[in-house]
Design a protein around this motif. Sequence first.
Motif, PDB file in Angstrom:
ATOM      1  N   ARG A  88       0.840  -1.206   0.000  1.00 37.48           N
ATOM      2  CA  ARG A  88       0.000   0.000   0.000  1.00 37.48           C
ATOM      3  C   ARG A  88       0.870   1.249   0.000  1.00 37.48           C
ATOM      4  NH1 ARG A  88      -5.330  -0.907   1.711  1.00 37.48           N
ATOM      5  NH2 ARG A  88      -5.367   1.129   2.665  1.00 37.48           N
ATOM      6  N   ARG A  89       0.472   2.209  -0.805  1.00 36.49           N
ATOM      7  CA  ARG A  89       1.159   3.497  -0.881  1.00 36.49           C
ATOM      8  C   ARG A  89       0.119   4.598  -0.932  1.00 36.49           C
ATOM      9  NH1 ARG A  89       5.695   2.050  -5.494  1.00 36.49           N
ATOM     10  NH2 ARG A  89       6.506   0.232  -4.407  1.00 36.49           N
ATOM     11  N   HIS A  90       0.412   5.675  -0.242  1.00 35.46           N
ATOM     12  CA  HIS A  90      -0.476   6.838  -0.242  1.00 35.46           C
ATOM     13  C   HIS A  90       0.354   8.071  -0.539  1.00 35.46           C
ATOM     14  CE1 HIS A  90      -2.520   3.883   2.365  1.00 35.46           C
ATOM     15  NE2 HIS A  90      -3.592   4.321   1.712  1.00 35.46           N
ATOM     16  N   ALA A  91      -0.196   8.965  -1.347  1.00 38.14           N
ATOM     17  CA  ALA A  91       0.517  10.187  -1.701  1.00 38.14           C
ATOM     18  C   ALA A  91      -0.482  11.326  -1.858  1.00 38.14           C
ATOM     19  CB  ALA A  91       1.289   9.997  -3.002  1.00 38.14           C
ATOM     20  N   LEU A  92      -0.042  12.520  -1.489  1.00 35.61           N
ATOM     21  CA  LEU A  92      -0.855  13.730  -1.629  1.00 35.61           C
ATOM     22  C   LEU A  92      -0.100  14.696  -2.530  1.00 35.61           C
ATOM     23  CD1 LEU A  92      -3.386  15.317  -0.622  1.00 35.61           C
ATOM     24  CD2 LEU A  92      -1.865  16.300   1.110  1.00 35.61           C
ATOM     25  N   TYR A  93      -0.817  15.281  -3.484  1.00 39.12           N
ATOM     26  CA  TYR A  93      -0.221  16.231  -4.411  1.00 39.12           C
ATOM     27  C   TYR A  93      -1.046  17.513  -4.424  1.00 39.12           C
ATOM     28  CZ  TYR A  93       1.953  11.987  -6.212  1.00 39.12           C
ATOM     29  OH  TYR A  93       2.657  10.815  -6.324  1.00 39.12           O
ATOM     30  N   ARG A  94      -0.389  18.647  -4.437  1.00 37.23           N
ATOM     31  CA  ARG A  94      -1.057  19.930  -4.592  1.00 37.23           C
ATOM     32  C   ARG A  94      -1.091  20.250  -6.087  1.00 37.23           C
ATOM     33  NH1 ARG A  94       0.905  25.265  -4.422  1.00 37.23           N
ATOM     34  NH2 ARG A  94       2.903  24.452  -3.708  1.00 37.23           N
ATOM     35  N   VAL A  95      -2.259  20.581  -6.584  1.00 36.79           N
ATOM     36  CA  VAL A  95      -2.402  20.923  -7.997  1.00 36.79           C
ATOM     37  C   VAL A  95      -1.853  22.320  -8.199  1.00 36.79           C
ATOM     38  CG1 VAL A  95      -4.031  21.251  -9.903  1.00 36.79           C
ATOM     39  CG2 VAL A  95      -4.422  19.417  -8.238  1.00 36.79           C
ATOM     40  N   ARG A  96      -1.003  22.479  -9.211  1.00 32.96           N
ATOM     41  CA  ARG A  96      -0.352  23.777  -9.452  1.00 32.96           C
ATOM     42  C   ARG A  96      -0.982  24.503 -10.605  1.00 32.96           C
ATOM     43  NH1 ARG A  96       3.698  24.481  -6.266  1.00 32.96           N
ATOM     44  NH2 ARG A  96       5.012  25.758  -7.522  1.00 32.96           N
TER      45      ARG A  96
END
Length: 115
Positions: A107-115
């Motif tokens: 399992r992997r989780h990632a958060l990205y801010r949209v630019r």
Amino acid sequence: MPITAKYIFVASMDVDADKEALFNEVYDREHVPNLLKVSGVRSVTRIAGETFAMSLGGAEKRVAHEGPRYSAIYEIDGPEVLVSHAWASAVEAGRWPAEVRPFTRNRRHALYRVR
């Protein structure tokens, strides 16, 4: 699909082969609908990794998929959505916690801010 949210949360995982049909059924029919009810969750898109070929530097290159096979891409309003009471309740609802989660791995989780 244009991204309209300020953040993207990605949850990725593999599932035991003998539980794959149950995994997909519960994810599509219970897990995603439960999470879409959470304030701040705008959309969910499920994807599955595949091996592919591409042209690079004048040559065709075959690329094997690396990492977990399944991912879900959540468009969310902000990181606070992931620690809200509503999110905590939704991820523990239905058959997911007892019948599916124990058979997931890598399992992997990632958060990205949209630019």
